[in-house]
Design a protein around this motif. Structure first.
Motif, mmCIF file in Angstrom:
data_model
loop_
_atom_site.group_PDB
_atom_site.id
_atom_site.type_symbol
_atom_site.label_atom_id
_atom_site.label_comp_id
_atom_site.label_asym_id
_atom_site.label_seq_id
_atom_site.Cartn_x
_atom_site.Cartn_y
_atom_site.Cartn_z
ATOM 1 N N THR A 1 73.625 97.805 40.222
ATOM 2 C CA THR A 1 74.975 97.671 39.690
ATOM 3 C C THR A 1 75.830 96.993 40.756
ATOM 4 N N PRO A 2 76.566 95.957 40.381
ATOM 5 C CA PRO A 2 77.432 95.314 41.380
ATOM 6 C C PRO A 2 78.419 96.320 41.976
ATOM 7 N N GLU A 3 78.609 96.235 43.261
ATOM 8 C CA GLU A 3 79.524 97.117 43.991
ATOM 9 C C GLU A 3 80.486 96.251 44.811
ATOM 10 N N PRO A 4 81.387 95.542 44.132
ATOM 11 C CA PRO A 4 82.223 94.569 44.835
ATOM 12 C C PRO A 4 83.164 95.176 45.871
ATOM 13 N N THR A 5 83.483 96.456 45.749
ATOM 14 C CA THR A 5 84.405 97.064 46.719
ATOM 15 C C THR A 5 83.683 97.909 47.766
ATOM 16 N N ALA A 6 82.341 97.909 47.725
ATOM 17 C CA ALA A 6 81.573 98.694 48.697
ATOM 18 C C ALA A 6 81.715 98.089 50.092
ATOM 19 N N ILE A 7 81.896 98.956 51.056
ATOM 20 C CA ILE A 7 82.075 98.552 52.447
ATOM 21 C C ILE A 7 80.848 99.016 53.233
ATOM 22 N N PRO A 8 80.149 98.102 53.917
ATOM 23 C CA PRO A 8 79.015 98.550 54.740
ATOM 24 C C PRO A 8 79.493 99.506 55.828
ATOM 25 N N LEU A 9 78.715 100.559 56.058
ATOM 26 C CA LEU A 9 79.071 101.510 57.121
ATOM 27 C C LEU A 9 78.803 100.949 58.507
ATOM 28 N N TYR A 10 77.830 100.051 58.606
ATOM 29 C CA TYR A 10 77.420 99.516 59.902
ATOM 30 C C TYR A 10 77.324 97.995 59.801
ATOM 31 N N THR B 1 68.723 101.333 53.019
ATOM 32 C CA THR B 1 68.705 101.079 54.460
ATOM 33 C C THR B 1 70.050 100.569 54.959
ATOM 34 N N ARG B 2 70.921 100.173 54.029
ATOM 35 C CA ARG B 2 72.265 99.696 54.377
ATOM 36 C C ARG B 2 73.297 100.541 53.626
ATOM 37 N N PRO B 3 73.667 101.672 54.195
ATOM 38 C CA PRO B 3 74.615 102.573 53.528
ATOM 39 C C PRO B 3 75.996 101.945 53.373
ATOM 40 N N THR B 4 76.687 102.380 52.315
ATOM 41 C CA THR B 4 78.019 101.848 52.026
ATOM 42 C C THR B 4 78.992 102.961 51.668
ATOM 43 N N LEU B 5 80.263 102.600 51.708
ATOM 44 C CA LEU B 5 81.353 103.477 51.311
ATOM 45 C C LEU B 5 82.184 102.713 50.285
ATOM 46 N N THR B 6 82.350 103.291 49.089
ATOM 47 C CA THR B 6 83.116 102.629 48.030
ATOM 48 C C THR B 6 84.393 103.400 47.760
ATOM 49 N N PRO B 7 85.555 102.782 48.036
ATOM 50 C CA PRO B 7 86.845 103.455 47.799
ATOM 51 C C PRO B 7 87.234 103.458 46.316
ATOM 52 N N PHE B 8 87.794 104.564 45.886
ATOM 53 C CA PHE B 8 88.422 104.728 44.573
ATOM 54 C C PHE B 8 89.809 105.269 44.871
ATOM 55 N N LEU B 9 90.801 104.396 44.812
ATOM 56 C CA LEU B 9 92.145 104.766 45.254
ATOM 57 C C LEU B 9 93.063 105.034 44.069
ATOM 58 N N PRO B 10 93.989 105.974 44.233
ATOM 59 C CA PRO B 10 94.970 106.223 43.176
ATOM 60 C C PRO B 10 95.829 104.974 42.947
ATOM 61 N N LYS B 11 96.382 104.868 41.762
ATOM 62 C CA LYS B 11 97.307 103.771 41.473
ATOM 63 C C LYS B 11 98.507 103.884 42.397
ATOM 64 N N ALA B 12 99.144 102.750 42.643
ATOM 65 C CA ALA B 12 100.312 102.707 43.534
ATOM 66 C C ALA B 12 101.335 103.762 43.134
ATOM 67 N N GLY B 13 101.793 104.520 44.121
ATOM 68 C CA GLY B 13 102.799 105.544 43.884
ATOM 69 C C GLY B 13 102.260 106.857 43.354
ATOM 70 N N MET B 14 100.954 106.942 43.095
ATOM 71 C CA MET B 14 100.355 108.151 42.520
ATOM 72 C C MET B 14 99.601 108.998 43.555
ATOM 73 N N GLY B 15 99.319 108.422 44.715
ATOM 74 C CA GLY B 15 98.534 109.146 45.713
ATOM 75 C C GLY B 15 99.309 110.276 46.358
ATOM 76 N N ASN B 16 98.579 111.338 46.720
ATOM 77 C CA ASN B 16 99.218 112.489 47.371
ATOM 78 C C ASN B 16 98.833 112.604 48.846
ATOM 79 N N GLY B 17 98.107 111.604 49.358
ATOM 80 C CA GLY B 17 97.714 111.601 50.764
ATOM 81 C C GLY B 17 96.390 112.260 51.055
ATOM 82 N N ALA B 18 95.852 113.004 50.107
ATOM 83 C CA ALA B 18 94.555 113.658 50.310
ATOM 84 C C ALA B 18 93.429 112.668 50.026
#
Length: 170
Positions: free
Chosen positions: A7-16, A46-63
């Motif tokens: 599955t394409p993971e366009p927002t995945a960030i390589p850990l290393y 062998t190449r771990p990634t981190l994929t962010p799922f962020l709240p919509k603008a103004g909806m985040g609570n900082g956690a």
């Protein structure tokens, strides 16, 4: 159980940068498998990634929550214990990050993989101890710690309070 395209993971960030420490000599190729019920599993990572799922603008609570899908250190059950959990959290104001981490190397073919999984998860017999998972657990731990450091380091960019970062694993 069948092999599927990744599955394409366009927002995945390589850990290393490059190969993960301790995986430089690994030869296995990442495999995506569709299991019973349409779940997607990723294995031989062998190449771990981190994929962010962020709240919509103004909806985040900082956690923030690092979401670590399960799979018995044999695979990462990403489509049922990863992405939907992260989407739910983001929709409720919590920044979520799905970790695709290193697991134990498994056979390449789905048939051999399924046989290996059946052997691993059957009730152990007295004369046949379960194979050791120390290396897989250690690599997964290292990937999770690296992911937590990345989330805290980039907290400002993601609208996260670095003191409000948790972890959810399956």
């Amino acid at each position: 159980m069948k092999r599927v395209a990744a599955t394409p993971e366009p927002t995945a960030i390589p850990l290393y940068k490059g190969a993960a420490p301790g995986s430089e000599r690994d030869k296995q190729k990442e495999v995506w498998t569709e299991a019973v019920g349409g779940e997607k599993w990723v294995r031989n990572i062998t190449r771990p990634t981190l994929t962010p799922f962020l709240p919509k603008a103004g909806m985040g609570n900082g956690a923030a929550v690092l979401v670590v899908p399960g799979g018995g250190f044999q695979f990462v059950s990403i489509s049922n214990e990863g992405w939907p959990i992260a989407e739910w959290l983001a929709n409720h104001g919590v920044a979520a990050f799905v970790l695709k981490y290193r697991v134990e190397a498994t056979p390449d073919s789905e048939a051999d993989f399924q046989t290996a999984m059946m052997a691993r998860f059957q009730a152990p017999r007295d004369d046949k101890p379960l194979p050791e998972l120390t290396d897989a657990v250690e690599r997964a731990r290292a990937d999770a710690q690296t992911a937590l450091r990345m989330i805290r380091a980039r907290a400002g960019e993601w609208g996260v309070d670095p003191k409000r970062v948790g972890m959810l694993g399956f």
